[in-house]
Design an enzyme around this catalytic site. Structure first.
Site, mmCIF file in Angstrom:
data_model
loop_
_atom_site.group_PDB
_atom_site.id
_atom_site.type_symbol
_atom_site.label_atom_id
_atom_site.label_comp_id
_atom_site.label_asym_id
_atom_site.label_seq_id
_atom_site.Cartn_x
_atom_site.Cartn_y
_atom_site.Cartn_z
ATOM 1 N N LYS A 14 0.821 -1.228 0.000
ATOM 2 C CA LYS A 14 0.000 0.000 0.000
ATOM 3 C C LYS A 14 0.853 1.277 0.000
ATOM 4 O O LYS A 14 0.460 2.261 -0.614
ATOM 5 C CB LYS A 14 -1.065 0.014 1.098
ATOM 6 C CG LYS A 14 -0.578 -0.182 2.496
ATOM 7 C CD LYS A 14 -1.758 -0.338 3.440
ATOM 8 C CE LYS A 14 -1.404 -0.970 4.746
ATOM 9 N NZ LYS A 14 -0.300 -0.428 5.522
ATOM 10 N N ARG A 89 -7.479 1.303 11.580
ATOM 11 C CA ARG A 89 -6.985 -0.056 11.792
ATOM 12 C C ARG A 89 -7.951 -0.880 12.639
ATOM 13 O O ARG A 89 -7.708 -2.052 12.897
ATOM 14 C CB ARG A 89 -5.640 0.009 12.513
ATOM 15 C CG ARG A 89 -4.453 -0.245 11.596
ATOM 16 C CD ARG A 89 -3.190 -0.135 12.401
ATOM 17 N NE ARG A 89 -2.058 -0.787 11.814
ATOM 18 C CZ ARG A 89 -1.279 -0.264 10.880
ATOM 19 N NH1 ARG A 89 -1.551 0.901 10.368
ATOM 20 N NH2 ARG A 89 -0.221 -0.925 10.460
ATOM 21 N N ARG A 128 12.197 -6.172 2.167
ATOM 22 C CA ARG A 128 11.901 -4.740 2.127
ATOM 23 C C ARG A 128 12.986 -3.893 2.787
ATOM 24 O O ARG A 128 13.463 -4.210 3.880
ATOM 25 C CB ARG A 128 10.560 -4.486 2.834
ATOM 26 C CG ARG A 128 10.230 -3.020 3.032
ATOM 27 C CD ARG A 128 8.779 -2.774 3.258
ATOM 28 N NE ARG A 128 8.297 -3.271 4.544
ATOM 29 C CZ ARG A 128 7.027 -3.213 4.925
ATOM 30 N NH1 ARG A 128 6.122 -2.706 4.117
ATOM 31 N NH2 ARG A 128 6.651 -3.686 6.105
ATOM 32 N N ARG A 163 13.269 -1.559 8.392
ATOM 33 C CA ARG A 163 12.381 -1.007 9.430
ATOM 34 C C ARG A 163 12.569 -1.733 10.757
ATOM 35 O O ARG A 163 12.824 -2.935 10.767
ATOM 36 C CB ARG A 163 10.917 -1.167 8.985
ATOM 37 C CG ARG A 163 10.471 -0.092 8.032
ATOM 38 C CD ARG A 163 9.100 -0.363 7.480
ATOM 39 N NE ARG A 163 8.104 -0.755 8.461
ATOM 40 C CZ ARG A 163 6.790 -0.674 8.262
ATOM 41 N NH1 ARG A 163 6.327 -0.211 7.119
ATOM 42 N NH2 ARG A 163 5.942 -1.067 9.175
ATOM 43 N N ARG A 174 2.070 -8.659 13.747
ATOM 44 C CA ARG A 174 1.350 -7.561 13.079
ATOM 45 C C ARG A 174 0.277 -8.114 12.153
ATOM 46 O O ARG A 174 -0.824 -7.562 12.058
ATOM 47 C CB ARG A 174 2.336 -6.697 12.278
ATOM 48 C CG ARG A 174 3.081 -5.703 13.134
ATOM 49 C CD ARG A 174 4.386 -5.254 12.512
ATOM 50 N NE ARG A 174 4.235 -4.651 11.210
ATOM 51 C CZ ARG A 174 5.198 -4.652 10.272
ATOM 52 N NH1 ARG A 174 6.336 -5.233 10.498
ATOM 53 N NH2 ARG A 174 4.988 -4.062 9.118
HETATM 54 P P1 AMP Z 1 2.699 0.713 8.859
HETATM 55 O O1 AMP Z 1 3.734 1.701 8.423
HETATM 56 O O2 AMP Z 1 1.331 1.061 8.366
HETATM 57 O O3 AMP Z 1 3.084 -0.705 8.530
HETATM 58 O O4 AMP Z 1 2.618 0.801 10.465
HETATM 59 C C1 AMP Z 1 3.734 0.488 11.268
HETATM 60 C C2 AMP Z 1 3.336 0.436 12.722
HETATM 61 O O5 AMP Z 1 2.846 1.737 13.131
HETATM 62 C C3 AMP Z 1 2.199 -0.518 13.081
HETATM 63 O O6 AMP Z 1 2.661 -1.844 13.275
HETATM 64 C C4 AMP Z 1 1.664 0.114 14.360
HETATM 65 O O7 AMP Z 1 2.518 -0.150 15.440
HETATM 66 C C5 AMP Z 1 1.772 1.598 14.059
HETATM 67 N N1 AMP Z 1 0.548 2.149 13.415
HETATM 68 C C6 AMP Z 1 0.412 2.664 12.156
HETATM 69 N N2 AMP Z 1 -0.839 3.095 11.922
HETATM 70 C C7 AMP Z 1 -1.530 2.849 13.077
HETATM 71 C C8 AMP Z 1 -2.887 3.044 13.460
HETATM 72 N N3 AMP Z 1 -3.801 3.553 12.623
HETATM 73 N N4 AMP Z 1 -3.249 2.676 14.715
HETATM 74 C C9 AMP Z 1 -2.364 2.156 15.584
HETATM 75 N N5 AMP Z 1 -1.068 1.920 15.277
HETATM 76 C C10 AMP Z 1 -0.644 2.271 14.033
#
Ligand code: AMP
Length: 216
Positions: A14, A89, A128, A163, A174
């Site tokens: 995404k 989420r 990644r 990351r 996750r």
């Molecule tokens: P992402 O970059 O979308 O893969 O998000 C990385 C991490 O950020 C996730 O595993 C969560 O720990 C945190 N995170 C991102 N978006 C949210 C959200 N909407 N609500 C809660 N935690 C979030």
């Protein structure tokens, strides 16, 4: 331009797709993961709390995320449309988002759901790397998705890094959290007639991008 929400498990692509769409249509890409990572880099008060939750593979608290999102959505650039990546989420966040949109007089738009198996997502995650400056994502298992110069971002020239939450154990958690908390949103948005489903399988980003463009 419609506002777009992306719902997908981690490593479904995404971030990469959002970047492509935003570049072509000149709209901002708002990733709550990026907003949170910015707080860690800035070593803000809530940065430590965010880092710990992220490193465990847990979601950050709804309160912190909505606060950062609200601040971002009050910028002028969102008026012409935007892509929201990583939010909502869970159903709680979806409801908080509806209130926020009402308050800021913004449109809900369309929800795009990217479907991918855990095995394929895991394989993508293991390959990644992201840019430490602009956040652009690369997949080292595919030549066309790798950086031109090893370890350097094509877009901004900064160093690439892995990351903090990209390892098998955290990723598995996750993904499971996604199935438990985020997946119910599919039905939620389907009922509202807002959902467009796209299957990732072995399609390349360009093929998926073309499918998404049909939605616009
Ligand atoms: P992402 O970059 O979308 O893969 O998000 C990385 C991490 O950020 C996730 O595993 C969560 O720990 C945190 N995170 C991102 N978006 C949210 C959200 N909407 N609500 C809660 N935690 C979030």
């Amino acid at each position: 331009m419609k506002n777009i929400i992306f719902i997908a498990p981690p490593a479904a692509g995404k971030g990469t797709l959002s970047d492509k769409i935003c570049e072509k249509y000149n709209i901002p890409h708002i990733s709550t993961g990026d907003l949170l990572r910015d707080e860690i880099v800035a070593q803000s008060k809530i940065g430590t709390q965010i880092r710990e939750a992220m490193a465990r593979g847990d979601n950050v608290s709804d309160e912190i995320v909505i606060k950062l999102l609200k601040k971002r959505l009050t910028s002028k650039d969102v008026k012409k449309g935007f892509i929201l990546d990583g939010y909502p989420r869970n159903v709680n966040q979806a409801k908080a988002y509806e209130h926020l949109l009402e308050e800021l007089n913004l449109d809900m738009g369309t929800v795009i759901y990217l479907e991918i198996t855990k095995e394929l997502a895991m394989q993508r995650m293991l390959n990644r790397v992201i840019c430490s400056h602009c956040g652009l994502s690369y997949n080292l298992s595919k030549k066309e998705l790798s950086p031109i110069k090893k370890g350097i971002c094509d877009r901004c020239g900064a160093n690439l890094k892995v990351r903090i939450d990209d390892n098998e154990e955290t990723f598995s958690k996750r993904f499971d959290t996604y199935m438990l908390e985020t997946y119910p949103l599919i039905e939620y948005y389907e009922k509202e007639n807002r959902l467009v489903k796209i299957t990732v399988a072995n399609k390349n980003p360009l093929e998926i991008f073309e499918e998404i463009e049909k939605v616009f």
